[in-house]
Design a protein around this motif. Structure first.
Motif, PDB file in Angstrom:
ATOM      1  N   GLY A   1      27.529  68.943-130.036  1.00  0.00           N
ATOM      2  CA  GLY A   1      26.094  69.224-130.049  1.00  0.00           C
ATOM      3  C   GLY A   1      25.342  68.293-129.114  1.00  0.00           C
ATOM      4  N   HIS A   2      25.704  67.016-129.125  1.00  0.00           N
ATOM      5  CA  HIS A   2      25.085  66.080-128.168  1.00  0.00           C
ATOM      6  C   HIS A   2      25.396  66.507-126.738  1.00  0.00           C
ATOM      7  CE1 HIS A   2      23.449  63.130-130.886  1.00  0.00           C
ATOM      8  NE2 HIS A   2      24.635  62.860-131.446  1.00  0.00           N
ATOM      9  N   HIS A   3      26.638  66.906-126.504  1.00  0.00           N
ATOM     10  CA  HIS A   3      27.052  67.318-125.163  1.00  0.00           C
ATOM     11  C   HIS A   3      26.236  68.529-124.687  1.00  0.00           C
ATOM     12  CE1 HIS A   3      29.762  67.847-121.744  1.00  0.00           C
ATOM     13  NE2 HIS A   3      29.630  69.144-121.994  1.00  0.00           N
ATOM     14  N   VAL A   4      26.140  69.540-125.533  1.00  0.00           N
ATOM     15  CA  VAL A   4      25.418  70.765-125.184  1.00  0.00           C
ATOM     16  C   VAL A   4      23.964  70.472-124.823  1.00  0.00           C
ATOM     17  CG1 VAL A   4      24.504  72.910-126.200  1.00  0.00           C
ATOM     18  CG2 VAL A   4      26.919  72.325-126.452  1.00  0.00           C
ATOM     19  N   HIS A   5      23.366  69.531-125.534  1.00  0.00           N
ATOM     20  CA  HIS A   5      21.958  69.198-125.285  1.00  0.00           C
ATOM     21  C   HIS A   5      21.771  68.110-124.232  1.00  0.00           C
ATOM     22  CE1 HIS A   5      21.575  71.310-129.181  1.00  0.00           C
ATOM     23  NE2 HIS A   5      20.517  71.792-128.562  1.00  0.00           N
ATOM     24  N   GLY A   6      22.866  67.586-123.692  1.00  0.00           N
ATOM     25  CA  GLY A   6      22.756  66.562-122.656  1.00  0.00           C
ATOM     26  C   GLY A   6      22.185  65.254-123.157  1.00  0.00           C
ATOM     27  N   ASP A   7      22.394  64.956-124.426  1.00  0.00           N
ATOM     28  CA  ASP A   7      21.851  63.724-125.006  1.00  0.00           C
ATOM     29  C   ASP A   7      22.496  62.487-124.386  1.00  0.00           C
ATOM     30  OD1 ASP A   7      20.328  65.284-126.689  1.00  0.00           O
ATOM     31  OD2 ASP A   7      21.637  65.028-128.426  1.00  0.00           O
ATOM     32  N   ALA A   8      21.679  61.482-124.193  1.00  0.00           N
ATOM     33  CA  ALA A   8      22.148  60.185-123.703  1.00  0.00           C
ATOM     34  C   ALA A   8      21.736  59.134-124.730  1.00  0.00           C
ATOM     35  CB  ALA A   8      21.528  59.871-122.349  1.00  0.00           C
ATOM     36  N   PRO A   9      22.547  58.087-124.899  1.00  0.00           N
ATOM     37  CA  PRO A   9      22.162  57.020-125.828  1.00  0.00           C
ATOM     38  C   PRO A   9      20.771  56.491-125.481  1.00  0.00           C
ATOM     39  CG  PRO A   9      24.407  56.689-125.062  1.00  0.00           C
ATOM     40  CD  PRO A   9      23.818  57.815-124.238  1.00  0.00           C
ATOM     41  N   THR A  10      20.005  56.184-126.517  1.00  0.00           N
ATOM     42  CA  THR A  10      18.652  55.701-126.307  1.00  0.00           C
ATOM     43  C   THR A  10      18.303  54.658-127.361  1.00  0.00           C
ATOM     44  OG1 THR A  10      16.315  56.332-126.220  1.00  0.00           O
ATOM     45  CG2 THR A  10      17.718  57.608-127.678  1.00  0.00           C
ATOM     46  N   PRO A  11      17.532  53.630-126.979  1.00  0.00           N
ATOM     47  CA  PRO A  11      17.075  52.654-127.972  1.00  0.00           C
ATOM     48  C   PRO A  11      15.842  53.147-128.741  1.00  0.00           C
ATOM     49  CG  PRO A  11      16.348  51.989-125.791  1.00  0.00           C
ATOM     50  CD  PRO A  11      17.201  53.223-125.618  1.00  0.00           C
TER      51      PRO A  11
END
Length: 135
Positions: A59-69
């Motif tokens: 799911g993170h991959h599909v949405h292009g999520d990147a780690p964030t503070p």
């Protein structure tokens, strides 16, 4: 196609079909999506936790999520990834059949559907939202 648990859909197969590398790591978080797009899953997870964790990371991959503070962005990404995993692993008809078979207890449904209780709760929350916002 079957998974280690004999269940469909198979997030391992989906990752392979989409050329997403899935490796393992020891200790720490259950799963991680790395900056290069690969995913690592903690090596000591059982088949159901592995299946759900991998679906979440996909799911993170599909949405292009990147780690964030940023806590707000992080919370939104986590919710969205869990919702994607729930939608990927559970469909309405299969859920309905499971309820007819084992009743409405989250633990019984999770066992029947090959997912975690957490994913049952996510799916139920999503379904309730759709029902209250439908015309």
């Amino acid at each position: 196609m079957t998974t280690a648990t004999g269940l469909r859909p198979d997030p391992e197969q989906w990752a392979e079909e989409h050329q997403i590398t899935v490796d393992e790591h020891a200790g720490g978080e259950k799963g991680q999506r790395l900056p290069d797009g690969s995913i690592t899953i903690r090596s000591d997870l059982g088949p159901i936790n592995r299946r759900c964790t991998l679906a979440h990371e996909l799911g993170h991959h599909v949405h292009g999520d990147a780690p964030t503070p940023d806590r707000h962005t992080y919370s939104r990404q986590e919710r969205r990834a869990w919702e994607w995993a729930a939608t990927f692993l559970i469909d309405a008809e299969t859920y309905r059949q499971a309820e007819l078979t084992v009743g409405c207890h989250p633990g019984a449904l999770a066992a029947e559907l090959g997912v975690t209780v957490h994913l049952i709760k996510v799916w139920r929350t999503m379904t309730r939202k759709r029902e209250t916002t439908a015309p």
